[in-house]
Write an enzyme that holds these catalytic residues in place. Structure first.
Site, PDB file in Angstrom:
ATOM      1  CE  LYS A  58      62.095  -6.648  47.782  1.00  0.00           C
ATOM      2  NZ  LYS A  58      61.187  -6.643  46.626  1.00  0.00           N
TER       3      LYS A  58
HETATM    4  P1  NAD Z   1      67.579  -2.470  38.866  1.00  0.00           P
HETATM    5  O1  NAD Z   1      68.693  -2.541  39.824  1.00  0.00           O
HETATM    6  O2  NAD Z   1      67.574  -3.386  37.698  1.00  0.00           O
HETATM    7  O3  NAD Z   1      67.443  -0.969  38.297  1.00  0.00           O
HETATM    8  C1  NAD Z   1      67.276   0.148  39.110  1.00  0.00           C
HETATM    9  C2  NAD Z   1      67.481   1.358  38.222  1.00  0.00           C
HETATM   10  O4  NAD Z   1      67.131   2.530  38.941  1.00  0.00           O
HETATM   11  C3  NAD Z   1      68.915   1.545  37.732  1.00  0.00           C
HETATM   12  O5  NAD Z   1      68.888   1.881  36.372  1.00  0.00           O
HETATM   13  C4  NAD Z   1      69.408   2.754  38.527  1.00  0.00           C
HETATM   14  O6  NAD Z   1      70.385   3.502  37.803  1.00  0.00           O
HETATM   15  C5  NAD Z   1      68.098   3.516  38.643  1.00  0.00           C
HETATM   16  N1  NAD Z   1      68.107   4.527  39.683  1.00  0.00           N
HETATM   17  C6  NAD Z   1      68.536   4.462  40.955  1.00  0.00           C
HETATM   18  N2  NAD Z   1      68.368   5.646  41.558  1.00  0.00           N
HETATM   19  C7  NAD Z   1      67.807   6.474  40.648  1.00  0.00           C
HETATM   20  C8  NAD Z   1      67.397   7.828  40.655  1.00  0.00           C
HETATM   21  N3  NAD Z   1      67.539   8.589  41.733  1.00  0.00           N
HETATM   22  N4  NAD Z   1      66.846   8.342  39.525  1.00  0.00           N
HETATM   23  C9  NAD Z   1      66.715   7.595  38.422  1.00  0.00           C
HETATM   24  N5  NAD Z   1      67.079   6.317  38.354  1.00  0.00           N
HETATM   25  C10 NAD Z   1      67.636   5.761  39.453  1.00  0.00           C
HETATM   26  O7  NAD Z   1      66.242  -2.649  39.730  1.00  0.00           O
HETATM   27  P2  NAD Z   1      64.810  -3.135  39.217  1.00  0.00           P
HETATM   28  O8  NAD Z   1      64.754  -4.601  39.352  1.00  0.00           O
HETATM   29  O9  NAD Z   1      64.509  -2.500  37.916  1.00  0.00           O
HETATM   30  O10 NAD Z   1      63.860  -2.536  40.346  1.00  0.00           O
HETATM   31  C11 NAD Z   1      63.381  -1.200  40.317  1.00  0.00           C
HETATM   32  C12 NAD Z   1      62.208  -1.073  41.275  1.00  0.00           C
HETATM   33  O11 NAD Z   1      61.173  -1.983  40.898  1.00  0.00           O
HETATM   34  C13 NAD Z   1      62.505  -1.404  42.733  1.00  0.00           C
HETATM   35  O12 NAD Z   1      61.686  -0.608  43.556  1.00  0.00           O
HETATM   36  C14 NAD Z   1      62.092  -2.853  42.860  1.00  0.00           C
HETATM   37  O13 NAD Z   1      61.787  -3.215  44.193  1.00  0.00           O
HETATM   38  C15 NAD Z   1      60.854  -2.838  41.987  1.00  0.00           C
HETATM   39  N6  NAD Z   1      60.452  -4.149  41.467  1.00  0.00           N
HETATM   40  C16 NAD Z   1      61.313  -4.928  40.766  1.00  0.00           C
HETATM   41  C17 NAD Z   1      60.855  -6.135  40.265  1.00  0.00           C
HETATM   42  C18 NAD Z   1      61.728  -7.016  39.409  1.00  0.00           C
HETATM   43  O14 NAD Z   1      61.213  -8.024  38.896  1.00  0.00           O
HETATM   44  N7  NAD Z   1      62.986  -6.714  39.187  1.00  0.00           N
HETATM   45  C19 NAD Z   1      59.535  -6.565  40.521  1.00  0.00           C
HETATM   46  C20 NAD Z   1      58.687  -5.737  41.229  1.00  0.00           C
HETATM   47  C21 NAD Z   1      59.154  -4.520  41.699  1.00  0.00           C
END
Ligand code: NAD
Length: 413
Positions: free
Chosen positions: A106
């Site tokens: 990561k």
């Molecule tokens: P992203 O940056 O696209 O979106 C994150 C979202 O969370 C944004 O809309 C932001 O406004 C919101 N957010 C932040 N703080 C918040 C709060 N306190 N309350 C409500 N919403 C809040 O990120 P992502 O890629 O969607 O990733 C989200 C999670 O999923 C992370 O934990 C990431 O590690 C995990 N993840 C992502 C992927 C991927 O393919 N992108 C894969 C596996 C896991």
């Protein structure tokens, strides 16, 4: 939701419990909790206003016994080494659980991408690659999008890495399709959450017709989970971003909310939706609560008020260890992150394979293979949990830890 060492300490306790159940020594548990390599770099960038700013970047390679390290790159103000360590170790377990030939890594840069221009972001990304290029690549460590990064950022990584080593699309996944990205990668994590939810519901005899869901987070994972749930007939009744949360009993209008967020930057006051508080959202009664934002969303403070039938972990580490325990005592099922959100890394794996083989797979093949791999992993977890009378996270860790140990045994450590 401050990012701290909670993900790492929760990981260590889940890992230790799995090693105890499997009869592994403390040395093995220590080895599996340590990262093989940790990189920290300082990245100077001249801002658009002419001032010099210095950003700190990290890449942690946790384990590569089963294949090259694989994991996202996060841009967020709370990124620190402990958070990246915790997330890297989860990736080792995730790739092992779904049985793809990759390890765990990561990365992250402590920055707020919302306050950086496109030029500043591009410079920051390219300089990060210049600093760490010797340690990453198709056979060692492959990055992908995570919080605050996207296909565009992955495109810059591809371009910078290829400028040094020649055309190397397999060095990074989640790229734009035009640069060798895979069909289905953008929606993969949300699609995977829907597949795992369907398998969970099947194993529990829960009908999806008319089932309700609440999603925290309005980024890649939150939006694509909402869209995939809609296809399954699950009604998403509340959803939030970092600034606002909205509720609609008949089901939120996800297309209208995406448009509203793009135009106004916020979900608040969307027509036909009630604006609610961030805590109210998490405590809304529903069948499936999907925390899909950042870590530590559910803690010992609010776990007692969660009113969902099951929590499906869309984000990485959204529950603290204490919250996990409280939900267990309240008989609320938790489908763990290393299973629920593994769709992203599975399609990243497909992208890597396509790039290495100079192939382009059609979308139907991606969908079919994703459903097969994730379906098998989900069945294995639900079956092991039932047979051993343990929760789903423990079952998932047992399977993953045993696979990593088997590879370490075979390599002679
Ligand atoms: P992203 O940056 O696209 O979106 C994150 C979202 O969370 C944004 O809309 C932001 O406004 C919101 N957010 C932040 N703080 C918040 C709060 N306190 N309350 C409500 N919403 C809040 O990120 P992502 O890629 O969607 O990733 C989200 C999670 O999923 C992370 O934990 C990431 O590690 C995990 N993840 C992502 C992927 C991927 O393919 N992108 C894969 C596996 C896991």
């Amino acid at each position: 939701m401050p990012a701290d060492s909670t993900t790492k300490s929760a990981f260590e306790s889940f890992l230790k419990a799995a090693c105890d159940r499997l009869g592994y020594s403390e040395t093995i548990a220590s080895l599996l909790s340590l990262a093989a390599m940790e990189i920290k770099v300082e990245i100077p960038v001249i801002r658009d206003n002419g001032e010099l700013a210095i950003f700190t970047g990290y890449r942690v390679q946790h384990q590569s016994a089963r294949g090259p390290c694989k994991g996202g790159l996060r841009y967020h103000p709370h990124v620190d080494l402990d958070e990246v360590r915790g997330l890297a170790s989860l990736m080792t377990m995730k790739t092992a659980l779904v049985n793809i030939p990759l390890g765990g890594g990561k990365g992250g840069i402590t920055c707020d991408p919302r306050n950086l221009s496109a030029r500043e972001l591009e410079t920051l990304t390219r300089k990060f690659v210049k600093r760490i290029h010797r340690e990453i690549g198709p056979n060692s460590d492959i990055m992908a999008p995570d919080v605050g990064t996207n296909a565009r950022v992955m495109g810059w990584i591809h371009s910078e890495y290829s400028a040094i080593y020649g055309h190397s699309p397999a060095a990074v996944t989640g790229k734009p399709i035009a640069l060798g990205g895979s069909a289905g990668r953008e929606t993969a994590t949300g699609d995977g959450i829907a597949i795992v939810t369907r398998e969970y519901a099947k194993s529990r005899n829960i009908s999806l017709d008319g089932a309700t869901a609440v999603i925290q987070g309005f980024g890649n994972v939150g939006i694509n989970t909402a869209l995939a749930y809609r296809k399954l007939g699950i009604k998403v009744i509340a959803i939030s971003d970092s600034r606002s949360a909205v509720y609609c009993e008949e089901g939120v209008d996800i297309d209208a909310l995406v448009k509203r967020k793009r135009e106004r930057g916020s979900l608040a006051d969307a027509e036909g939706h009630k604006t609610i508080g961030a805590e109210d959202l998490l405590e809304t009664e529903c069948d499936f609560l999907v925390p899909a934002a950042l870590g530590n969303a559910v803690t010992e403070q609010n776990a007692g008020r969660i009113s969902a039938r099951a929590v499906i972990e869309g984000a990485n580490g959204p529950l603290t260890r204490e919250a996990d325990q409280i939900l267990g005592e309240r008989s609320i099922d938790v489908v763990p992150d290393i299973l629920a959100n593994a769709g992203g890394v599975i399609v990243s794996y497909f992208e890597w394979v396509q790039n290495l083989q100079r192939e382009v797979w059609p979308e139907e093949r991606i969908e079919k293979e994703l459903a097969r791999i994730l379906g098998n992993a989900a069945s294995a977890v639900f079956e092991h949990a039932g047979q051993s009378k343990i929760d789903y996270r423990s079952a998932a860790f047992d399977i993953a830890v045993a696979r990593v140990k088997e590879a370490l045994d075979a390599t002679g450590f």
